[in-house]
Design a protein around this motif. Structure first.
Motif, PDB file in Angstrom:
ATOM      1  N   PHE A  31       1.591   0.906   4.210  1.00  0.00           N
ATOM      2  CA  PHE A  31       1.821  -0.535   4.278  1.00  0.00           C
ATOM      3  C   PHE A  31       1.218  -1.276   3.081  1.00  0.00           C
ATOM      4  O   PHE A  31       1.478  -2.465   2.892  1.00  0.00           O
ATOM      5  CB  PHE A  31       1.267  -1.101   5.580  1.00  0.00           C
ATOM      6  N   PHE A  32       0.415  -0.568   2.292  1.00  0.00           N
ATOM      7  CA  PHE A  32      -0.170  -1.150   1.081  1.00  0.00           C
ATOM      8  C   PHE A  32       0.567  -0.710  -0.178  1.00  0.00           C
ATOM      9  O   PHE A  32       0.485  -1.373  -1.209  1.00  0.00           O
ATOM     10  CB  PHE A  32      -1.639  -0.736   0.958  1.00  0.00           C
ATOM     11  N   ALA A  33       1.277   0.400  -0.104  1.00  0.00           N
ATOM     12  CA  ALA A  33       1.886   1.013  -1.285  1.00  0.00           C
ATOM     13  C   ALA A  33       2.817   0.053  -2.022  1.00  0.00           C
ATOM     14  O   ALA A  33       3.585  -0.687  -1.398  1.00  0.00           O
ATOM     15  CB  ALA A  33       2.653   2.262  -0.875  1.00  0.00           C
ATOM     16  N   HIS A  34       2.710   0.069  -3.348  1.00  0.00           N
ATOM     17  CA  HIS A  34       3.568  -0.705  -4.257  1.00  0.00           C
ATOM     18  C   HIS A  34       3.366  -2.219  -4.156  1.00  0.00           C
ATOM     19  O   HIS A  34       4.148  -2.976  -4.741  1.00  0.00           O
ATOM     20  CB  HIS A  34       5.045  -0.361  -4.035  1.00  0.00           C
ATOM     21  N   GLU A  54      -2.441  -4.195  10.365  1.00  0.00           N
ATOM     22  CA  GLU A  54      -1.376  -5.001  10.962  1.00  0.00           C
ATOM     23  C   GLU A  54      -0.928  -6.103  10.012  1.00  0.00           C
ATOM     24  O   GLU A  54       0.273  -6.351   9.847  1.00  0.00           O
ATOM     25  CB  GLU A  54      -1.851  -5.612  12.292  1.00  0.00           C
ATOM     26  N   LYS A  55      -1.874  -6.757   9.367  1.00  0.00           N
ATOM     27  CA  LYS A  55      -1.531  -7.826   8.440  1.00  0.00           C
ATOM     28  C   LYS A  55      -0.870  -7.282   7.178  1.00  0.00           C
ATOM     29  O   LYS A  55      -0.027  -7.939   6.559  1.00  0.00           O
ATOM     30  CB  LYS A  55      -2.775  -8.644   8.088  1.00  0.00           C
ATOM     31  N   ALA A  56      -1.243  -6.060   6.798  1.00  0.00           N
ATOM     32  CA  ALA A  56      -0.664  -5.450   5.600  1.00  0.00           C
ATOM     33  C   ALA A  56       0.833  -5.206   5.753  1.00  0.00           C
ATOM     34  O   ALA A  56       1.570  -5.194   4.765  1.00  0.00           O
ATOM     35  CB  ALA A  56      -1.376  -4.142   5.280  1.00  0.00           C
ATOM     36  N   LYS A  57       1.281  -5.031   6.977  1.00  0.00           N
ATOM     37  CA  LYS A  57       2.702  -4.738   7.219  1.00  0.00           C
ATOM     38  C   LYS A  57       3.614  -5.847   6.707  1.00  0.00           C
ATOM     39  O   LYS A  57       4.735  -5.577   6.266  1.00  0.00           O
ATOM     40  CB  LYS A  57       2.935  -4.508   8.711  1.00  0.00           C
ATOM     41  N   THR A  58       3.150  -7.071   6.752  1.00  0.00           N
ATOM     42  CA  THR A  58       3.995  -8.198   6.348  1.00  0.00           C
ATOM     43  C   THR A  58       3.467  -8.916   5.097  1.00  0.00           C
ATOM     44  O   THR A  58       4.065  -9.890   4.653  1.00  0.00           O
ATOM     45  CB  THR A  58       4.115  -9.224   7.491  1.00  0.00           C
ATOM     46  N   ALA A  59       2.366  -8.436   4.538  1.00  0.00           N
ATOM     47  CA  ALA A  59       1.802  -9.056   3.337  1.00  0.00           C
ATOM     48  C   ALA A  59       2.511  -8.533   2.092  1.00  0.00           C
ATOM     49  O   ALA A  59       3.069  -7.433   2.087  1.00  0.00           O
ATOM     50  CB  ALA A  59       0.309  -8.780   3.244  1.00  0.00           C
TER      51      ALA A  59
END
Length: 207
Positions: free
Chosen positions: A108-111, A71-76
């Protein structure tokens, strides 16, 4: 821009936290928002390679740190994953967490730039960094480097504070992370988008 720093130690303010706090302090000075997440001592369920995340769009196991991290990765915009060294490897909880988070939420982590940080009393650091860096290389994430391997040494936080080169490495890591994030942001502003990966081929070694 925001960087999530994961403290994969069961000790909230231990050696791993001390290293991550040095990175976070440097990022803050450079205008990058930071959040240090404490993994804690609660057990993390291991990935079962069941494939349900491909159907559900998320991990079938809910309510723990793996779901929270995705969930946090979506906006990080960037990540620093920290772990103590146990038997020349990252902690089991960190690996279980990342297995599930990357399987179910890899998109959500890619790039997004990432770095691994490890703490040890003595040895096992390079093997641990290698294990953590593999999560980044399979998810198209730029790996942020420093002026030495991203490690600190000490049995206690006070020991880590005496590791002057280790702390220097953490600060340089923070500066390099901030630099790369700003470069990516500048690229987006002039229309440079992330590359599209090919996904057509998936070869099994045994037919």
């Amino acid at each position: 821009m925001k960087v999530i720093l994961l403290n994969g130690s069961t000790r909230k303010n231990g050696c791993t936290y001390t290293a991550l706090a040095e990175v976070a302090k440097t990022l803050d000075v450079d205008g990058i928002e930071t959040e240090i997440i404490q993994l804690g001592s609660e057990p993390i369920r291991d990935c079962t390679a069941c494939g349900r995340c491909a159907e559900l769009g998320k991990c079938m196991f809910v309510g723990d740190a793996a779901e929270m991290l995705v969930e946090k990765a979506k906006t990080a915009d960037g990540f620093v994953f920290g772990s103590p060294v146990y038997y020349a490897h990252p902690s089991g909880n960190v690996q279980s967490l990342l297995d599930r988070a990357f399987y179910s939420g890899g998109r959500f982590f890619a790039h997004k730039p990432a770095a691994a940080v490890v703490s040890a009393r003595r040895a096992g650091t390079t093997a641990s960094l290698d294990a953590l860096n593999k999560y980044f290389t399979i998810n198209q994430m730029p790996i942020v480097s420093s002026t030495y391997r991203n490690m600190v040494h000490g049995k206690t936080p006070d020991d880590v504070l005496k590791d002057e080169e280790g702390l220097q490495t953490m600060r340089n890591l923070g500066r390099n992370m901030a630099y790369l994030l700003k470069c990516i942001e500048a690229g987006k502003a002039v229309g440079i988008d992330t590359p599209k990966a090919e996904r057509a081929h998936r070869t099994n070694f045994i037919r």
